[in-house]
Design a protein around this motif. Structure first.
Motif, short mmCIF file in Angstrom:
data_model
loop_
_atom_site.label_atom_id
_atom_site.label_comp_id
_atom_site.label_asym_id
_atom_site.label_seq_id
_atom_site.Cartn_x
_atom_site.Cartn_y
_atom_site.Cartn_z
N PHE A 1 0.84 -1.47 0.11
CA PHE A 1 0.41 0.05 0.45
C PHE A 1 0.81 1.28 0.27
O PHE A 1 0.30 2.26 -0.37
N MET A 2 1.84 1.07 0.71
CA MET A 2 2.70 2.10 1.12
C MET A 2 3.61 3.15 -0.15
O MET A 2 3.69 3.46 -0.81
N ASN A 3 3.69 1.82 -1.04
CA ASN A 3 4.66 1.37 -1.99
C ASN A 3 3.61 2.27 -3.53
O ASN A 3 4.47 2.86 -4.27
N TYR A 4 2.91 1.63 -3.71
CA TYR A 4 1.40 1.75 -4.83
C TYR A 4 0.53 1.99 -4.67
O TYR A 4 -0.06 2.92 -5.49
N CYS A 5 -0.09 2.80 -3.25
CA CYS A 5 -1.33 3.09 -3.16
C CYS A 5 -0.80 4.82 -3.38
O CYS A 5 -1.42 5.58 -2.82
N LEU A 6 -0.38 5.25 -1.94
CA LEU A 6 0.33 6.03 -1.21
C LEU A 6 -0.50 7.53 -2.27
O LEU A 6 0.17 8.72 -1.41
N GLY A 7 0.62 7.29 -2.58
CA GLY A 7 1.25 9.01 -3.42
C GLY A 7 -0.23 9.18 -3.82
O GLY A 7 -0.03 11.20 -4.31
N CYS A 8 -1.46 8.39 -4.36
CA CYS A 8 -3.08 8.82 -4.64
C CYS A 8 -3.91 9.09 -3.57
O CYS A 8 -4.40 10.05 -3.45
N HIS A 9 -4.26 7.79 -2.68
CA HIS A 9 -4.72 7.28 -1.82
C HIS A 9 -4.38 7.87 -0.80
O HIS A 9 -3.26 8.13 -0.82
N GLN A 10 -5.46 7.96 0.53
CA GLN A 10 -4.44 8.27 1.37
C GLN A 10 -5.82 7.60 2.59
O GLN A 10 -6.71 6.83 2.60
N MET A 11 -5.28 7.15 3.93
CA MET A 11 -6.28 6.85 5.12
C MET A 11 -5.93 8.05 5.98
O MET A 11 -5.38 7.90 6.72
N GLN A 12 -7.25 8.51 6.09
CA GLN A 12 -7.13 10.20 6.66
C GLN A 12 -7.47 9.21 8.06
O GLN A 12 -7.93 9.85 9.35
N TYR A 13 -8.28 8.43 8.13
CA TYR A 13 -8.91 7.64 9.36
C TYR A 13 -7.91 6.38 10.73
O TYR A 13 -7.74 5.94 11.52
N GLN A 14 -6.21 6.60 9.81
CA GLN A 14 -5.16 5.84 10.63
C GLN A 14 -4.07 5.92 10.52
O GLN A 14 -3.97 6.88 9.60
N ARG A 15 -3.73 6.49 11.38
CA ARG A 15 -2.25 6.88 11.66
C ARG A 15 -0.77 5.88 11.31
O ARG A 15 -1.13 4.57 11.70
N TYR A 16 0.02 6.12 11.17
CA TYR A 16 1.19 5.55 11.67
C TYR A 16 1.79 4.86 12.13
O TYR A 16 1.34 3.33 12.28
N GLN A 17 1.62 5.55 13.57
CA GLN A 17 2.39 4.63 15.13
C GLN A 17 1.39 3.97 14.36
O GLN A 17 1.58 2.54 15.70
N ARG A 18 -0.24 4.03 14.48
CA ARG A 18 -0.83 2.69 15.33
C ARG A 18 -0.88 1.80 14.05
O ARG A 18 -1.01 0.58 14.73
N THR A 19 -0.48 1.38 13.16
CA THR A 19 -0.31 0.72 11.93
C THR A 19 1.34 -0.47 11.91
O THR A 19 1.33 -0.84 12.00
N PHE A 20 1.66 0.80 12.84
CA PHE A 20 3.39 -0.03 13.18
C PHE A 20 3.04 -0.70 14.20
O PHE A 20 3.36 -1.90 14.88
N ASN A 21 2.46 -0.19 15.38
CA ASN A 21 2.10 -1.14 16.91
C ASN A 21 1.59 -2.29 16.51
O ASN A 21 1.83 -3.17 16.85
N ASP A 22 0.34 -1.67 15.67
CA ASP A 22 -0.72 -3.27 15.68
C ASP A 22 0.03 -4.53 14.53
O ASP A 22 0.01 -5.48 14.63
N LEU A 23 1.10 -4.03 13.72
CA LEU A 23 1.84 -4.79 13.03
C LEU A 23 3.17 -5.13 13.45
O LEU A 23 3.51 -6.32 13.04
N GLY A 24 3.06 -5.14 14.59
CA GLY A 24 4.73 -5.59 14.86
C GLY A 24 5.73 -4.93 13.81
O GLY A 24 6.93 -5.71 14.20
N ILE A 25 6.00 -3.94 13.58
CA ILE A 25 6.73 -3.34 12.55
C ILE A 25 7.32 -1.71 13.82
O ILE A 25 6.71 -0.97 14.38
N PRO A 26 8.88 -1.84 13.94
CA PRO A 26 9.42 -1.53 15.01
C PRO A 26 9.49 0.04 14.13
O PRO A 26 9.60 -0.17 13.46
N GLU A 27 9.39 1.15 15.13
CA GLU A 27 8.64 2.34 14.61
C GLU A 27 9.98 2.74 13.73
O GLU A 27 10.14 3.73 12.39
N GLU A 28 10.87 2.74 13.97
CA GLU A 28 12.16 3.15 14.01
C GLU A 28 12.19 2.81 11.92
O GLU A 28 12.52 3.70 10.98
N LEU A 29 11.97 1.37 11.77
CA LEU A 29 11.74 0.55 10.38
C LEU A 29 10.70 1.62 9.29
O LEU A 29 11.06 1.46 8.36
N GLY A 30 9.50 1.24 10.63
CA GLY A 30 7.97 1.77 9.63
C GLY A 30 8.71 2.74 8.83
O GLY A 30 7.60 3.62 7.65
#
Length: 244
Positions: free
Chosen positions: A44-73
């Motif tokens: 999504f971030m590489n192929y969609c985000l240039g045009c589409h957005q997720m205005q109800y979803q935060r990066y931090q929430r996504t990283f935490n929920d998906l187990g992605i270290p914040e610095e890598l995210g």
């Protein structure tokens, strides 16, 4: 190049209800499959985000929920210069996108809840080449789609395969039987299907990020109610035992 790749699920808002009777394929959604969710987020971030957005979803929430270290995210999944606490927004100005595509690309936070995972899964796998279209492609699920096949480099260039039958002594092509990919993509058919499954899995997650937590709480509440019922029943028996 990223802008072209970012048109992953471009559906003009004025045509959002359009569709066809093409059968939808089942997709295995598993919100506990963290590896799938992480890969879906990367797609999504590489192929969609240039045009589409997720205005109800935060990066931090996504990283935490998906187990992605914040610095890598931040390093590999944030391309818009926003803070990790910000909502996931597109860098494309809405006025420009409306000029280029006729309408701003829709927000995709809730697209899986609106469309359903099966629709998105089938849609992303049924693009095919068609001359005369603005972007040279069409879609079996969304006829006259207003977007290019941005994952063509991964899937290849699908073409229609028609059934043939004899009509008045002549062989004629009839309805579409299948789509055929000539193998000019980076991924095999199975690999591409798995990639789209991961993307759909991620979109299903963003539609209801607290779903697993809610299900867990719901199970605990049911267990509590069962235990409470047992004690309430025993208390009732004890209370009424000497009352005739």
């Amino acid at each position: 190049m990223r802008k072209w790749l970012a048109l992953l699920l471009l559906v003009p808002g004025i045509s959002f209800a359009a569709g066809s009777n093409h059968p939808l394929d089942a997709v295995d959604i598993d919100l506990r499959d963290q590896a799938s969710l992480q890969n879906g987020a990367k797609i999504f971030m590489n192929y969609c985000l240039g045009c589409h957005q997720m205005q109800y979803q935060r990066y931090q929430r996504t990283f935490n929920d998906l187990g992605i270290p914040e610095e890598l995210g931040v390093e590999y999944l944030q391309f818009t210069g926003e803070k990790v606490s910000d909502y996931i927004t597109s860098p494309m100005p809405a006025t420009d996108s409306a000029t280029w595509f006729g309408a701003p690309p829709p927000d995709l936070t809730l697209v899986a809840r609106v469309r359903g995972p099966e629709w998105i899964y089938t849609y992303m796998r049924t693009f095919y080449a068609e001359e005369g279209k603005t972007f040279g492609v069409n879609n079996l699920v969304f006829p006259n789609v207003g977007m290019p096949h941005v994952l063509e480099s991964l899937q290849g260039t699908p073409t229609k395969v028609y059934r043939e039958k004899m009509v008045d002594g002549f062989i004629q092509k009839t309805e579409v039987f299948d789509l055929q990919t000539p193998g000019n993509g980076k991924l095999s058919a199975d690999e591409y299907d798995a990639t789209i499954r991961d993307l759909v899995n991620f979109l299903e997650y963003t539609g209801e990020p607290s779903r697993l937590q809610s299900e867990s709480i719901g199970k605990k509440v049911l267990i509590f109610l069962v235990i409470f019922f047992v004690f309430a029943y025993l208390l009732k028996k004890e209370y009424w035992r000497d009352i005739k």
